[in-house]
Motif scaffolding. Structure first.
Motif, PDB file in Angstrom:
ATOM      1  N   UNK A   4       0.812  -1.283   0.094  1.00 51.25           N
ATOM      2  CA  UNK A   4      -0.141   0.072  -0.109  1.00 51.25           C
ATOM      3  C   UNK A   4       0.780   1.073  -0.227  1.00 51.25           C
ATOM      4  N   UNK A   5       1.789   1.297   0.856  1.00 51.82           N
ATOM      5  CA  UNK A   5       2.849   2.363   0.889  1.00 51.82           C
ATOM      6  C   UNK A   5       3.474   2.639  -0.380  1.00 51.82           C
ATOM      7  N   UNK A   6       4.116   1.561  -1.075  1.00 52.62           N
ATOM      8  CA  UNK A   6       4.598   1.714  -2.539  1.00 52.62           C
ATOM      9  C   UNK A   6       3.541   1.993  -3.500  1.00 52.62           C
ATOM     10  N   UNK A   7       2.529   1.629  -3.426  1.00 59.62           N
ATOM     11  CA  UNK A   7       1.310   2.158  -4.466  1.00 59.62           C
ATOM     12  C   UNK A   7       1.240   3.777  -4.357  1.00 59.62           C
ATOM     13  N   UNK A   8       1.066   4.169  -2.781  1.00 60.12           N
ATOM     14  CA  UNK A   8       1.055   5.650  -2.895  1.00 60.12           C
ATOM     15  C   UNK A   8       1.988   6.372  -3.136  1.00 60.12           C
ATOM     16  N   UNK A   9       3.312   5.861  -3.129  1.00 59.37           N
ATOM     17  CA  UNK A   9       4.464   6.594  -3.397  1.00 59.37           C
ATOM     18  C   UNK A   9       4.417   6.529  -4.872  1.00 59.37           C
ATOM     19  N   UNK A  10       4.063   5.692  -5.687  1.00 65.97           N
ATOM     20  CA  UNK A  10       4.042   5.485  -7.091  1.00 65.97           C
ATOM     21  C   UNK A  10       2.815   6.352  -7.640  1.00 65.97           C
ATOM     22  N   UNK A  11       1.710   6.530  -7.272  1.00 66.69           N
ATOM     23  CA  UNK A  11       0.853   7.536  -7.323  1.00 66.69           C
ATOM     24  C   UNK A  11       1.183   8.788  -7.276  1.00 66.69           C
ATOM     25  N   UNK A  12       2.198   9.344  -6.226  1.00 64.91           N
ATOM     26  CA  UNK A  12       2.439  10.645  -6.251  1.00 64.91           C
ATOM     27  C   UNK A  12       3.738  10.828  -7.345  1.00 64.91           C
ATOM     28  N   UNK A  13       4.311   9.744  -7.837  1.00 73.46           N
ATOM     29  CA  UNK A  13       5.245   9.863  -8.865  1.00 73.46           C
ATOM     30  C   UNK A  13       4.783  10.432 -10.164  1.00 73.46           C
ATOM     31  N   UNK A  14       3.587   9.470 -10.400  1.00 75.97           N
ATOM     32  CA  UNK A  14       2.738   9.863 -11.672  1.00 75.97           C
ATOM     33  C   UNK A  14       2.186  11.149 -11.507  1.00 75.97           C
ATOM     34  N   UNK A  15       1.624  11.489 -10.626  1.00 77.64           N
ATOM     35  CA  UNK A  15       1.109  12.951 -10.501  1.00 77.64           C
ATOM     36  C   UNK A  15       2.490  13.815 -10.975  1.00 77.64           C
TER      37      UNK A  15
END
Length: 136
Positions: free
Chosen positions: A105-116
């Motif tokens: 979940x933390x990795x997915x959240x970081x990935x979302x911020x990277x994509x934004x």
């Protein structure tokens, strides 16, 4: 693969326990005290080690530090009542697996911020490029 490597390293740490004062012996003690476990599969794993021949099962396996004489730790039948009988391998791997959803979940959240961030950088780049043509 990771489980097999961990089990191999834990077995190696037990075999080399306290032969040299290193972090591996400290790590084994910490794991056994924290997770209330003893050995890799169970407490009898210590019987195959050089440390057991000299001093018995380590104190870090004891349920109670006050009621765990060295004589009892040298006798596996007496030690069974004094030490944690469950092995550390299963407890460590099950603990890691239970925490994997949090890590994912933390990795997915970081990935979302990277994509934004990538999306906003592209928008900024397009805006700067469009403004350059209007100035000329």
């Amino acid at each position: 693969q990771i489980k097999a490597n961990f089990e191999t390293n834990l077995n190696r740490a037990l075999r080399n326990y306290n032969t040299t004062a290193d972090q591996h012996s400290d790590a084994v003690d910490t794991i056994q005290r924290t997770l209330h476990c003893c050995g890799v599969q169970n407490y009898t794993d210590w019987e195959k080690t050089e440390y057991f021949v000299q001093r018995g099962i380590p104190q870090s396996c004891c349920k109670s530090q006050d009621d765990c004489p060295e004589g009892d730790l040298k006798d596996p039948s007496k030690a069974k009542a004094k030490v944690f009988v469950d092995g550390c391998f299963y407890l460590v791997t099950s603990t890691m697996e239970s925490k994997m959803s949090i890590v994912a979940g933390i990795s997915f959240g970081i990935a979302c911020f990277q994509l934004i961030g990538i999306f906003l950088a592209c928008c900024l780049s397009r805006h700067i490029t469009n403004n350059q043509y209007e100035m000329v």
